[in-house]
Design an enzyme around this catalytic site. Structure first.
Site, PDB file in Angstrom:
ATOM      1  N   VAL A  53      54.471 -27.724  25.443  1.00  0.00           N
ATOM      2  CA  VAL A  53      55.232 -29.011  25.813  1.00  0.00           C
ATOM      3  C   VAL A  53      56.199 -28.908  27.020  1.00  0.00           C
ATOM      4  O   VAL A  53      56.475 -27.937  27.009  1.00  0.00           O
ATOM      5  CB  VAL A  53      55.857 -29.777  24.697  1.00  0.00           C
ATOM      6  N   VAL A  60      48.136 -23.341  31.392  1.00  0.00           N
ATOM      7  CA  VAL A  60      48.434 -24.687  32.366  1.00  0.00           C
ATOM      8  C   VAL A  60      49.941 -24.736  32.160  1.00  0.00           C
ATOM      9  O   VAL A  60      50.822 -24.828  33.111  1.00  0.00           O
ATOM     10  CB  VAL A  60      48.009 -25.893  31.865  1.00  0.00           C
ATOM     11  N   LYS A  61      50.521 -24.334  30.805  1.00  0.00           N
ATOM     12  CA  LYS A  61      52.044 -24.306  30.871  1.00  0.00           C
ATOM     13  C   LYS A  61      52.718 -23.427  31.777  1.00  0.00           C
ATOM     14  O   LYS A  61      53.813 -23.686  32.356  1.00  0.00           O
ATOM     15  CB  LYS A  61      52.512 -24.305  29.249  1.00  0.00           C
ATOM     16  N   LEU A  62      52.166 -21.984  31.938  1.00  0.00           N
ATOM     17  CA  LEU A  62      52.549 -21.069  32.791  1.00  0.00           C
ATOM     18  C   LEU A  62      52.506 -21.486  34.119  1.00  0.00           C
ATOM     19  O   LEU A  62      53.491 -21.592  34.899  1.00  0.00           O
ATOM     20  CB  LEU A  62      51.756 -19.910  32.481  1.00  0.00           C
ATOM     21  N   GLN A  77      55.282 -23.975  34.863  1.00  0.00           N
ATOM     22  CA  GLN A  77      56.384 -23.406  34.818  1.00  0.00           C
ATOM     23  C   GLN A  77      56.875 -22.701  36.405  1.00  0.00           C
ATOM     24  O   GLN A  77      57.938 -22.570  36.766  1.00  0.00           O
ATOM     25  CB  GLN A  77      56.891 -22.279  33.753  1.00  0.00           C
TER      26      GLN A  77
END
Length: 183
Positions: free
Chosen positions: A122, A171-173, A176
């Site tokens: 998230v 995708v979270k990486l 970030q």
């Protein structure tokens, strides 16, 4: 969709997320290593149990949101872990931010037991968790994602299926990196 959901990890993000599930009408079974963190949730209607194994034994959907890869592996595969209580065709939704490789490995080990996994890290911080306005990047089978959609709708506003297991973490990486670059 199952209306009974297990929730493991009641920290800065997990506690408000579990509260939002209760507000959305889910029966929530909670576990946290520091048991006192579960008390506010119990006062709002959650049931507290003593191990991740008990969470899994009482539900068919288990959400984890803990600090890092070793903690995810511990609550799922450790002593009295989720794997010891979970039933076939159940779903583990890991909302922690961990490595894509570890996520794929966990998904493979769960699949050997007939258990589905979604990686669903998230973005949105504590306020997004409180407001039920998180961005959720999901990796895993699309059918399982669709089955669990009511859960995600109680937690977030931007809910995007991005591919197979591990892709939510990828995708979270990327997210970030883009945020850090912008800052």
């Amino acid at each position: 969709m199952e209306k009974r959901v297990g929730f493991i990890g009641l920290g800065i993000m997990g506690k408000p997320m579990a509260i939002n599930l209760i507000k959305a009408g889910f029966d929530v079974i909670v576990y946290n290593r520091t048991a006192s963190k579960a008390e506010r949730l119990v006062s709002q209607g959650a049931k507290k149990v003593d191990s991740p194994m008990q969470v899994a034994a009482e539900t068919t959907v288990v959400i984890t949101i803990v600090s890092d890869t070793p903690d995810v592996e511990s609550v799922i595969f450790g002593e009295n872990g989720v794997i010891e209580g979970i039933k076939p065709d159940s779903v583990v939704i890991d909302m922690s931010t961990i490595s894509p490789e570890a996520t794929r490995s966990i998904a493979t080990r769960l699949k050997e037991k007939g258990v589905h996994m979604l990686d669903a890290p998230v973005s949105g911080g504590e306020q997004g968790a409180i407001d039920g306005a998180l961005s959720i990047m999901l990796g895993g089978d699309v059918e399982i994602f669709e089955r669990c959609q009511p859960i995600f709708q109680a937690l977030g506003k931007n809910i995007i299926h991005v591919g197979s297991n591990g892709m939510g973490q990828v995708v979270k990486l990327v997210n970030q990196i883009l945020v850090a670059g912008t800052l």
